[in-house]
Design an enzyme around this catalytic site. Structure first.
Site, mmCIF file in Angstrom:
data_model
loop_
_atom_site.group_PDB
_atom_site.id
_atom_site.type_symbol
_atom_site.label_atom_id
_atom_site.label_comp_id
_atom_site.label_asym_id
_atom_site.label_seq_id
_atom_site.Cartn_x
_atom_site.Cartn_y
_atom_site.Cartn_z
ATOM 1 N N SER A 1 0.833 -1.202 0.000
ATOM 2 C CA SER A 1 0.000 0.000 0.000
ATOM 3 C C SER A 1 0.866 1.250 0.000
ATOM 4 O O SER A 1 1.959 1.253 0.571
ATOM 5 C CB SER A 1 -0.883 -0.011 1.266
ATOM 6 O OG SER A 1 -1.472 1.253 1.469
ATOM 7 N N TYR B 1 -0.938 -0.247 10.618
ATOM 8 C CA TYR B 1 -1.281 -0.939 9.355
ATOM 9 C C TYR B 1 -0.168 -0.722 8.326
ATOM 10 O O TYR B 1 0.346 -1.676 7.743
ATOM 11 C CB TYR B 1 -2.615 -0.422 8.803
ATOM 12 C CG TYR B 1 -2.807 -0.780 7.347
ATOM 13 C CD1 TYR B 1 -2.656 0.176 6.357
ATOM 14 C CD2 TYR B 1 -3.094 -2.090 6.973
ATOM 15 C CE1 TYR B 1 -2.782 -0.154 5.019
ATOM 16 C CE2 TYR B 1 -3.223 -2.423 5.635
ATOM 17 C CZ TYR B 1 -3.059 -1.453 4.665
ATOM 18 O OH TYR B 1 -3.179 -1.784 3.339
ATOM 19 N N LYS C 1 2.749 -3.420 6.466
ATOM 20 C CA LYS C 1 3.071 -3.540 5.039
ATOM 21 C C LYS C 1 4.572 -3.308 4.822
ATOM 22 O O LYS C 1 5.229 -4.014 4.048
ATOM 23 C CB LYS C 1 2.255 -2.536 4.221
ATOM 24 C CG LYS C 1 0.765 -2.824 4.181
ATOM 25 C CD LYS C 1 0.464 -4.169 3.529
ATOM 26 C CE LYS C 1 -1.017 -4.443 3.388
ATOM 27 N NZ LYS C 1 -1.316 -5.765 2.825
HETATM 28 C C1 WQD Z 1 -9.646 9.421 1.278
HETATM 29 C C2 WQD Z 1 -9.965 10.904 1.500
HETATM 30 C C3 WQD Z 1 -10.243 11.512 3.801
HETATM 31 C C4 WQD Z 1 -13.897 9.149 4.418
HETATM 32 C C5 WQD Z 1 -6.834 4.512 3.259
HETATM 33 C C6 WQD Z 1 -5.693 3.727 3.808
HETATM 34 C C7 WQD Z 1 -4.929 3.101 2.668
HETATM 35 C C8 WQD Z 1 -5.864 2.282 1.815
HETATM 36 C C9 WQD Z 1 -7.013 3.135 1.307
HETATM 37 C C10 WQD Z 1 -5.738 -0.018 2.478
HETATM 38 C C11 WQD Z 1 -9.210 11.512 2.676
HETATM 39 C C12 WQD Z 1 -11.546 11.699 3.034
HETATM 40 C C13 WQD Z 1 -12.758 9.731 3.877
HETATM 41 C C14 WQD Z 1 -15.020 9.962 4.748
HETATM 42 C C15 WQD Z 1 -13.808 11.903 3.988
HETATM 43 N N1 WQD Z 1 -6.339 1.167 2.528
HETATM 44 N N2 WQD Z 1 -12.725 11.091 3.660
HETATM 45 N N3 WQD Z 1 -14.931 11.320 4.512
HETATM 46 O O1 WQD Z 1 -7.150 7.470 3.954
HETATM 47 O O2 WQD Z 1 -6.385 7.838 1.541
HETATM 48 O O3 WQD Z 1 -6.339 5.564 2.483
HETATM 49 O O4 WQD Z 1 -7.656 3.683 2.469
HETATM 50 O O5 WQD Z 1 -4.818 -0.345 1.790
HETATM 51 O O6 WQD Z 1 -3.935 2.283 3.186
HETATM 52 O O7 WQD Z 1 -4.836 4.626 4.472
HETATM 53 O O8 WQD Z 1 -8.521 6.625 1.985
HETATM 54 O O9 WQD Z 1 -10.924 6.697 1.485
HETATM 55 O O10 WQD Z 1 -10.188 6.695 3.925
HETATM 56 O O11 WQD Z 1 -9.824 8.744 2.520
HETATM 57 O O12 WQD Z 1 -13.762 13.120 3.797
HETATM 58 O O13 WQD Z 1 -16.088 9.486 5.254
HETATM 59 O O14 WQD Z 1 -11.344 11.033 1.811
HETATM 60 O O15 WQD Z 1 -10.037 12.583 4.707
HETATM 61 O O16 WQD Z 1 -8.895 12.850 2.332
HETATM 62 P P1 WQD Z 1 -7.063 6.996 2.548
HETATM 63 P P2 WQD Z 1 -9.936 7.132 2.517
#
Ligand code: WQD
Length: 351
Positions: free
Chosen positions: A131, A155, A159
């Site tokens: 990741s 997490y 990785k």
């Molecule tokens: C994306 C953007 C949030 C939810 C994570 C893990 C990564 C991978 C993918 C496993 C950010 C914003 C999110 C919400 C929001 N997982 N957001 N409201 O954090 O980039 O990555 O998931 O492999 O390892 O770290 O993805 O989709 O959680 O967030 O505003 O209800 O959306 O702040 O800017 P992220 P995400």
């Protein structure tokens, strides 16, 4: 004769979509999954989509002797497993903070057990699901594979530790081949609408939350922070279509079969999309309004992240082909047709 592959976690979101492309490429996948997050129904639908039966071993890579037995059976039946795709693991950043041992046991100890079984079974090729979280806070952007590795949560550390274990295994055994794929943000679903992302609980990730708002399962989307130094103030990520990601795995298996040693490769589009851009694209594509509520920043989030995907182009001859509109269209079709996700996984027969 086509090559047999063992796909751990093959009944999950990335796994099920990857199976479709592996089969299309002529591979014969065998799935090992403990169904803690995967679904039998997902596999059944992949079988329907591909017209191919997919053996499922319901079990855990940490079970002593299980992987060795699977490898031995396929070798005895003259269908040796040529390569393992290791997608099984736990992946919720927040949970990894509150329960790190669950993450080190599943993701690190589980991979060590898998590697020991592969060594005992003479299987020397591995594609590993890593990741972009291993990079941590950007020192520069876009992230190239040379960016310092400094994950900021357990997490991400699992990785990174597995990547380092894999590098040591390759250093000790010159005939071993490992392709580590650093996923950015995979979203969307197979265009048929038959398989897709199926979060067990309330989604932590942005896109499945948006689709749940669109079908009325959630009242609104919380937008975590509008004061980031980005064009519209919301967080920027490199979202890629899960079908593009699936093809990336096929290219990685091809590469592992003709190379040895360790290589880590980014899988992303090379473009950043903000939260509000994704919401607006989804609204336009689906015709569904997504009410939002502005919330403070989520602890641990970085401002913006996107990939330098040139190594994947050069080494795997892979690039993304589908844009954010397709991700939204396909993700919406899946959610609309499966508002409750997959059927409940039938309990395993009493052993
Ligand atoms: C994306 C953007 C949030 C939810 C994570 C893990 C990564 C991978 C993918 C496993 C950010 C914003 C999110 C919400 C929001 N997982 N957001 N409201 O954090 O980039 O990555 O998931 O492999 O390892 O770290 O993805 O989709 O959680 O967030 O505003 O209800 O959306 O702040 O800017 P992220 P995400």
């Amino acid at each position: 004769m086509s090559s047999y592959l063992l796909v751990t976690g093959g009944a999950g979101y990335i796994g099920s979509h990857t199976l479709v492309e592996l089969i299309a490429a002529g591979y014969q996948p065998v799935v090992l999954d403990n169904l803690s997050n995967g679904s039998r129904d997902a596999l059944r639908r992949v079988e329907e989509l591909t017209g191919t039966s997919i053996p499922l071993i319901q079990g855990d890579i940490r079970t002593p002797g299980l992987v060795e037995t699977v490898l031995a059976i396929y070798r005895r039946d003259k269908r040796p497993i040529e390569c393992v795709l290791h997608l099984a693991g736990v992946k919720a950043v927040g949970e990894s903070v509150s329960d790190p041992l669950k993450y080190f046991d599943n993701n690190v100890a589980g991979t060590v057990a898998l590697l020991m079984a592969m060594r005992a079974g003479g299987v020397q090729r591995l594609v590993f699901s890593s990741s972009a979280t291993v990079y941590g806070v950007p020192r520069f952007l876009p992230f190239t594979e040379q960016h310092p590795l400094a994950p900021t949560n357990p997490y991400g550390r699992t990785k990174l530790f597995v990547e380092q274990i894999l590098q040591d295994v390759c250093a000790a055994d010159a005939s071993f081949s490992v392709v580590t794929l650093r996923y950015f943000n995979p979203i969307g679903a197979h265009p048929s609408g038959m398989i897709g992302e199926n979060p067990r609980d309330t989604p932590n990730n942005l896109f499945p939350y948006i689709t749940q708002v669109a079908v009325g399962q959630q009242p609104f989307l919380k937008v975590f922070g509008v004061d980031y130094p980005t064009e519209d103030g919301t967080g920027v990520r490199d979202y890629l279509h899960v079908m593009d990601l699936a093809v990336g795995h096929v290219r990685a298996v091809d590469y592992a079969s003709s190379h040895t040693g360790f290589i880590a490769i980014n899988l992303g589009t090379g473009k950043g999309t903000s939260v509000m851009e994704l919401v607006q694209t989804f609204e336009r594509v689906s015709g569904q309004a997504i009410p939002v509520r502005i919330e403070p920043r989520r602890p641990g989030d970085v401002d913006k992240v996107w990939a330098d995907a040139s190594l994947a182009r050069e080494v795997l001859r892979w690039r993304t082909t589908l844009g954010v509109e397709s991700m939204c269209q396909d993700g919406w079709r899946w959610q609309q047709r499966n508002p409750q996700g997959y059927g409940v996984t039938a309990p395993a027969p009493a052993s």
